[in-house]
Design a protein around this motif. Structure first.
Motif, PDB file in Angstrom:
ATOM      1  N   PRO A 116       0.815  -1.222   0.000  1.00  0.00           N
ATOM      2  CA  PRO A 116       0.000   0.000   0.000  1.00  0.00           C
ATOM      3  C   PRO A 116       0.848   1.272   0.000  1.00  0.00           C
ATOM      4  CG  PRO A 116       0.050  -0.964   2.174  1.00  0.00           C
ATOM      5  CD  PRO A 116       0.745  -1.940   1.283  1.00  0.00           C
ATOM      6  N   THR A 117       0.189   2.364  -0.353  1.00  0.00           N
ATOM      7  CA  THR A 117       0.904   3.635  -0.487  1.00  0.00           C
ATOM      8  C   THR A 117       1.139   4.321   0.844  1.00  0.00           C
ATOM      9  OG1 THR A 117      -1.213   4.764  -0.876  1.00  0.00           O
ATOM     10  CG2 THR A 117       0.011   3.994  -2.811  1.00  0.00           C
ATOM     11  N   ALA A 118       0.516   3.851   1.922  1.00  0.00           N
ATOM     12  CA  ALA A 118       0.706   4.445   3.254  1.00  0.00           C
ATOM     13  C   ALA A 118       0.771   3.326   4.283  1.00  0.00           C
ATOM     14  CB  ALA A 118      -0.417   5.423   3.588  1.00  0.00           C
ATOM     15  N   ILE A 119       1.709   3.429   5.233  1.00  0.00           N
ATOM     16  CA  ILE A 119       1.882   2.428   6.283  1.00  0.00           C
ATOM     17  C   ILE A 119       2.088   3.126   7.620  1.00  0.00           C
ATOM     18  CG2 ILE A 119       2.845   0.657   4.750  1.00  0.00           C
ATOM     19  CD1 ILE A 119       5.631   1.534   5.627  1.00  0.00           C
ATOM     20  N   THR A 120       1.872   2.379   8.701  1.00  0.00           N
ATOM     21  CA  THR A 120       2.095   2.929  10.028  1.00  0.00           C
ATOM     22  C   THR A 120       3.578   2.838  10.387  1.00  0.00           C
ATOM     23  OG1 THR A 120       1.689   0.797  11.101  1.00  0.00           O
ATOM     24  CG2 THR A 120      -0.218   2.230  10.738  1.00  0.00           C
ATOM     25  N   GLN A 121       3.910   3.380  11.548  1.00  0.00           N
ATOM     26  CA  GLN A 121       5.303   3.414  11.975  1.00  0.00           C
ATOM     27  C   GLN A 121       5.888   2.018  12.165  1.00  0.00           C
ATOM     28  OE1 GLN A 121       6.054   6.161  15.196  1.00  0.00           O
ATOM     29  NE2 GLN A 121       7.830   5.007  15.915  1.00  0.00           N
ATOM     30  N   GLN A 122       5.074   1.044  12.540  1.00  0.00           N
ATOM     31  CA  GLN A 122       5.568  -0.297  12.850  1.00  0.00           C
ATOM     32  C   GLN A 122       5.558  -1.236  11.649  1.00  0.00           C
ATOM     33  OE1 GLN A 122       6.851  -0.757  15.783  1.00  0.00           O
ATOM     34  NE2 GLN A 122       6.156   1.183  16.646  1.00  0.00           N
ATOM     35  N   GLU A 123       4.930  -0.851  10.546  1.00  0.00           N
ATOM     36  CA  GLU A 123       4.741  -1.772   9.425  1.00  0.00           C
ATOM     37  C   GLU A 123       5.944  -1.785   8.492  1.00  0.00           C
ATOM     38  OE1 GLU A 123       0.172  -2.223   8.192  1.00  0.00           O
ATOM     39  OE2 GLU A 123       0.880  -0.162   8.051  1.00  0.00           O
ATOM     40  N   ASP A 124       6.107  -2.947   7.820  1.00  0.00           N
ATOM     41  CA  ASP A 124       7.092  -3.062   6.753  1.00  0.00           C
ATOM     42  C   ASP A 124       6.540  -2.444   5.471  1.00  0.00           C
ATOM     43  OD1 ASP A 124       9.214  -4.532   8.069  1.00  0.00           O
ATOM     44  OD2 ASP A 124       7.823  -6.226   8.118  1.00  0.00           O
ATOM     45  N   GLN A 125       7.467  -2.096   4.594  1.00  0.00           N
ATOM     46  CA  GLN A 125       7.073  -1.507   3.313  1.00  0.00           C
ATOM     47  C   GLN A 125       6.982  -2.598   2.251  1.00  0.00           C
ATOM     48  OE1 GLN A 125       8.461   2.465   1.348  1.00  0.00           O
ATOM     49  NE2 GLN A 125       9.950   0.921   0.758  1.00  0.00           N
ATOM     50  N   LEU A 126       5.840  -2.632   1.559  1.00  0.00           N
ATOM     51  CA  LEU A 126       5.633  -3.552   0.449  1.00  0.00           C
ATOM     52  C   LEU A 126       5.628  -2.762  -0.855  1.00  0.00           C
ATOM     53  CD1 LEU A 126       2.770  -5.798   1.912  1.00  0.00           C
ATOM     54  CD2 LEU A 126       5.222  -6.260   1.918  1.00  0.00           C
ATOM     55  N   LYS A 141       4.078   6.453   2.408  1.00  0.00           N
ATOM     56  CA  LYS A 141       3.922   7.567   3.330  1.00  0.00           C
ATOM     57  C   LYS A 141       3.550   7.056   4.725  1.00  0.00           C
ATOM     58  CE  LYS A 141       2.634  10.849  -0.281  1.00  0.00           C
ATOM     59  NZ  LYS A 141       3.969  11.478  -0.263  1.00  0.00           N
ATOM     60  N   LEU A 142       3.921   7.841   5.732  1.00  0.00           N
ATOM     61  CA  LEU A 142       3.620   7.484   7.119  1.00  0.00           C
ATOM     62  C   LEU A 142       2.144   7.729   7.396  1.00  0.00           C
ATOM     63  CD1 LEU A 142       4.599   6.637   9.944  1.00  0.00           C
ATOM     64  CD2 LEU A 142       5.060   9.050  10.405  1.00  0.00           C
ATOM     65  N   LYS A 143       1.478   6.691   7.887  1.00  0.00           N
ATOM     66  CA  LYS A 143       0.066   6.784   8.224  1.00  0.00           C
ATOM     67  C   LYS A 143      -0.083   6.828   9.744  1.00  0.00           C
ATOM     68  CE  LYS A 143      -2.413   3.099   7.647  1.00  0.00           C
ATOM     69  NZ  LYS A 143      -3.132   1.970   6.990  1.00  0.00           N
ATOM     70  N   GLY A 144      -0.776   7.839  10.248  1.00  0.00           N
ATOM     71  CA  GLY A 144      -0.942   7.961  11.687  1.00  0.00           C
ATOM     72  C   GLY A 144       0.163   8.796  12.303  1.00  0.00           C
ATOM     73  N   PRO A 145       0.171   8.892  13.647  1.00  0.00           N
ATOM     74  CA  PRO A 145       1.148   9.747  14.338  1.00  0.00           C
ATOM     75  C   PRO A 145       2.518   9.086  14.418  1.00  0.00           C
ATOM     76  CG  PRO A 145      -0.238   8.651  15.948  1.00  0.00           C
ATOM     77  CD  PRO A 145      -0.789   8.275  14.596  1.00  0.00           C
ATOM     78  N   PHE A 146       3.526   9.926  14.695  1.00  0.00           N
ATOM     79  CA  PHE A 146       4.889   9.443  14.889  1.00  0.00           C
ATOM     80  C   PHE A 146       5.232   9.522  16.372  1.00  0.00           C
ATOM     81  CE2 PHE A 146       9.349  10.952  15.455  1.00  0.00           C
ATOM     82  CZ  PHE A 146       9.968   9.735  15.240  1.00  0.00           C
ATOM     83  N   SER A 147       5.705   8.417  16.932  1.00  0.00           N
ATOM     84  CA  SER A 147       6.081   8.350  18.344  1.00  0.00           C
ATOM     85  C   SER A 147       7.594   8.325  18.449  1.00  0.00           C
ATOM     86  CB  SER A 147       5.467   7.115  19.007  1.00  0.00           C
ATOM     87  OG  SER A 147       5.959   6.963  20.319  1.00  0.00           O
ATOM     88  N   ARG A 148       8.174   9.398  18.957  1.00  0.00           N
ATOM     89  CA  ARG A 148       9.609   9.443  19.158  1.00  0.00           C
ATOM     90  C   ARG A 148      10.042   8.449  20.235  1.00  0.00           C
ATOM     91  NH1 ARG A 148      14.254  11.280  16.811  1.00  0.00           N
ATOM     92  NH2 ARG A 148      13.225  13.240  16.222  1.00  0.00           N
ATOM     93  N   ASP A 186      12.435   1.004  20.687  1.00  0.00           N
ATOM     94  CA  ASP A 186      12.370  -0.218  19.888  1.00  0.00           C
ATOM     95  C   ASP A 186      13.198  -0.027  18.620  1.00  0.00           C
ATOM     96  OD1 ASP A 186      11.811  -2.589  18.672  1.00  0.00           O
ATOM     97  OD2 ASP A 186       9.654  -2.227  18.418  1.00  0.00           O
ATOM     98  N   HIS A 187      14.270  -0.802  18.513  1.00  0.00           N
ATOM     99  CA  HIS A 187      15.150  -0.662  17.352  1.00  0.00           C
ATOM    100  C   HIS A 187      14.454  -1.096  16.063  1.00  0.00           C
ATOM    101  CE1 HIS A 187      18.901  -0.353  15.169  1.00  0.00           C
ATOM    102  NE2 HIS A 187      18.727  -1.575  14.689  1.00  0.00           N
ATOM    103  N   HIS A 188      13.435  -1.947  16.150  1.00  0.00           N
ATOM    104  CA  HIS A 188      12.711  -2.429  14.972  1.00  0.00           C
ATOM    105  C   HIS A 188      11.559  -1.499  14.586  1.00  0.00           C
ATOM    106  CE1 HIS A 188      14.971  -6.175  15.019  1.00  0.00           C
ATOM    107  NE2 HIS A 188      14.732  -6.272  16.320  1.00  0.00           N
ATOM    108  N   SER A 189      11.392  -0.423  15.341  1.00  0.00           N
ATOM    109  CA  SER A 189      10.333   0.528  15.000  1.00  0.00           C
ATOM    110  C   SER A 189      10.745   1.344  13.774  1.00  0.00           C
ATOM    111  CB  SER A 189      10.069   1.467  16.178  1.00  0.00           C
ATOM    112  OG  SER A 189       9.079   2.418  15.851  1.00  0.00           O
ATOM    113  N   GLY A 190       9.798   1.543  12.888  1.00  0.00           N
ATOM    114  CA  GLY A 190      10.097   2.298  11.659  1.00  0.00           C
ATOM    115  C   GLY A 190      11.067   1.582  10.751  1.00  0.00           C
ATOM    116  N   LEU A 221      13.748  10.016   8.592  1.00  0.00           N
ATOM    117  CA  LEU A 221      12.920  10.310   7.424  1.00  0.00           C
ATOM    118  C   LEU A 221      11.947   9.167   7.177  1.00  0.00           C
ATOM    119  CD1 LEU A 221      15.610  11.748   4.980  1.00  0.00           C
ATOM    120  CD2 LEU A 221      14.022  13.013   6.427  1.00  0.00           C
ATOM    121  N   PHE A 222      10.656   9.494   7.246  1.00  0.00           N
ATOM    122  CA  PHE A 222       9.596   8.552   6.883  1.00  0.00           C
ATOM    123  C   PHE A 222       9.043   8.959   5.515  1.00  0.00           C
ATOM    124  CE2 PHE A 222       9.876   7.888  11.394  1.00  0.00           C
ATOM    125  CZ  PHE A 222       9.527   6.553  11.582  1.00  0.00           C
TER     126      PHE A 222
END
Length: 469
Positions: free
Chosen positions: A140-150, A253-260, A266-270, A319-320
């Protein structure tokens, strides 16, 4: 009589224009004597670029020698082509000229000039490499902070060529085992990190069959939207280079809020975000600075190697997808490594664009070369076609007429375009004394004014002196 003469002159000028126009455009024909005996193609989609390498075995089935052949890119991909190159069996570069074929306006063609003519009945091995930008679509064209990119790759299962192909096969290289869907046309095999299609026999010219692969790709999807590269040449032993770089994350693109907090804990975040990237500078680079609109960026490291200076650039924020950053990178290099002199003639050899990050794609680069004041007879030799911009003047300290600025621009740049340009110009050596003489003259005039001011009396009347009785 006059109208007839005017009409004749108009017709003559019009025909002359048509002849010149036709001669300025390369037009080729498709030879029926050429066929590809074998095609071994590799499609690398492990990064954000699509890199295709094809080993072509040419066969001359005609009765006369063949000096060139054509390679083609289908209409669906012709706007994504960034680079096309060819090498012979000895790994020597072959000359390519973009051309056209009558009746195939929707196809991009290049004519490959063989070093030795291919005799009748003979074969020759040629390797063709091509690089495509923005050919991988986030899905998809937009993913959340925790998702992998397809991403989706949509290409051609067959090698797109104007010639008959006796046999061909295709290897697809991925960077993951996680594949959602892929085209299944027998014979094919799925391997760790890729696919193998074929061999397919007797493929007709201009054959097309859609090849779709939907898979995980968390590689850095960074696009340099614009880079302005400024090269200031000094005959006093230094060349200053400054680059103004604009970068955008062109992935999902980043979907939803970004949590610093989650990003740091979590090193696997983003997984699809970009924390940093490596830029390579010349080995002799010194006085390196890296800043943005807020000032110097201290979150970077520099490592000096034998053949380069490696910069680990870390932006102020990760950079997201859809996020951008803007920064300035500058350094100095000694002029003796890039500037060659023969009397009053000089030759400057430097890169059109330098390495920004691995598998880079650049929408537009603008290169400006500032020459010393008084430089004349400027000639530029470039390794590939660019758009020459109008020359201008640059004024700095102690300049009187201004320094000539040579500018050109190029779009759709990849690492294959990291090549040297050559700029020749004439500069009288006596002009090097201009700035020192200006400084000496200014100081002389200043001291002379001080002496005149101290020595002379500019008062209207003399001061009265009182004597004691």
């Amino acid at each position: 009589m006059l109208p007839a003469m005017a009409k004749f002159r108009f017709s003559f000028i019009f025909l002359l224009f048509i002849v010149i126009k036709c001669e300025s455009v390369n037009v080729d024909t498709i030879s029926s004597d050429i066929r590809f005996k074998n095609v071994d193609r590799t499609i690398d989609i492990s990064s954000q670029l699509v890199k295709i390498s094809s080993k072509l075995t040419l066969e001359n089935t005609g009765g006369t020698p063949v000096k060139n052949f054509l390679i083609a890119v289908e209409s669906a991909a012709k706007n994504n082509v960034a680079f096309v190159g060819a090498k012979d069996s000895n790994n020597k570069d072959l000359r390519l000229v973009e051309t056209t074929v009558s009746g195939y306006d929707y196809v991009r063609f290049w004519r490959v000039e063989l070093k030795d003519a291919l005799n009748a009945g003979a074969t020759s091995l040629v390797t063709v490499e091509s690089v495509f930008t923005k050919a991988l679509l986030p899905f998809p064209t937009a993913i959340t902070q925790q998702e992998d990119q397809l991403v989706k790759y949509i290409g051609n299962l067959y090698t797109y060529t104007p010639y008959y192909v006796t046999s061909q096969k295709t290897n697809v290289i991925l960077n993951t085992k996680s594949v959602e869907t892929f085209t299944k046309v027998k014979p094919y095999t799925q391997q760790d990190g890729g696919f193998q299609y074929g061999p397919y026999p007797a493929v007709k010219p201009f054959s097309e069959k859609e090849l779709v692969i939907h898979y995980k790709n968390n590689s850095p999807f960074l696009t340099v939207t614009r880079i302005e590269r400024l090269i200031e040449v000094s005959h006093w032993g230094n060349i200053a280079v400054e680059e103004v770089v604009e970068i955008e994350h062109s992935g999902a693109k980043l979907k939803g809020p970004f949590s610093r907090y989650d990003y740091q804990q979590d090193h696997h975040s983003g997984p699809a975000s970009v924390r940093s990237y490596k830029t390579l500078l010349p080995a002799s680079a010194s006085d390196v600075y890296y800043r943005d609109t807020n000032g110097n960026i201290s979150t970077s490291n520099m490592k000096v190697k034998k053949d380069s200076v490696e910069l680990d650039l870390r932006p102020r924020y990760p950079l997201f997808g859809g996020w951008r950053t803007h920064y300035t990178l500058g350094y100095n290099v000694p002029s003796y490594e890039y500037l060659y002199q023969s009397g009053n003639d000089y030759l400057l050899k430097m890169r059109v664009v330098d390495h920004i990050f691995d598998d880079m794609q650049v929408d537009e680069v603008v290169t400006k070369i500032i020459l010393p004041e008084g430089s004349t007879s400027v000639k530029v030799n470039l390794p590939y076609p660019v758009t020459r911009l109008p020359d201008s003047l640059h004024y700095t300290y102690l300049d009187t007429k201004g320094r000539p600025v040579i500018s050109f621009t190029k779009k759709n740049i990849v690492e294959n375009h990291i090549q040297d340009f050559q700029l020749r110009y004439t500069f009288p050596r006596l002009l090097m004394l201009q700035e020192p003489l200006l400084v000496v003259g200014f100081l002389y005039a200043l001291f002379l004014c001080v002496i005149i001011y101290v020595r002379l009396d500019f008062s209207i009347h003399k001061a009265e002196h009182h004597h004691k009785d």
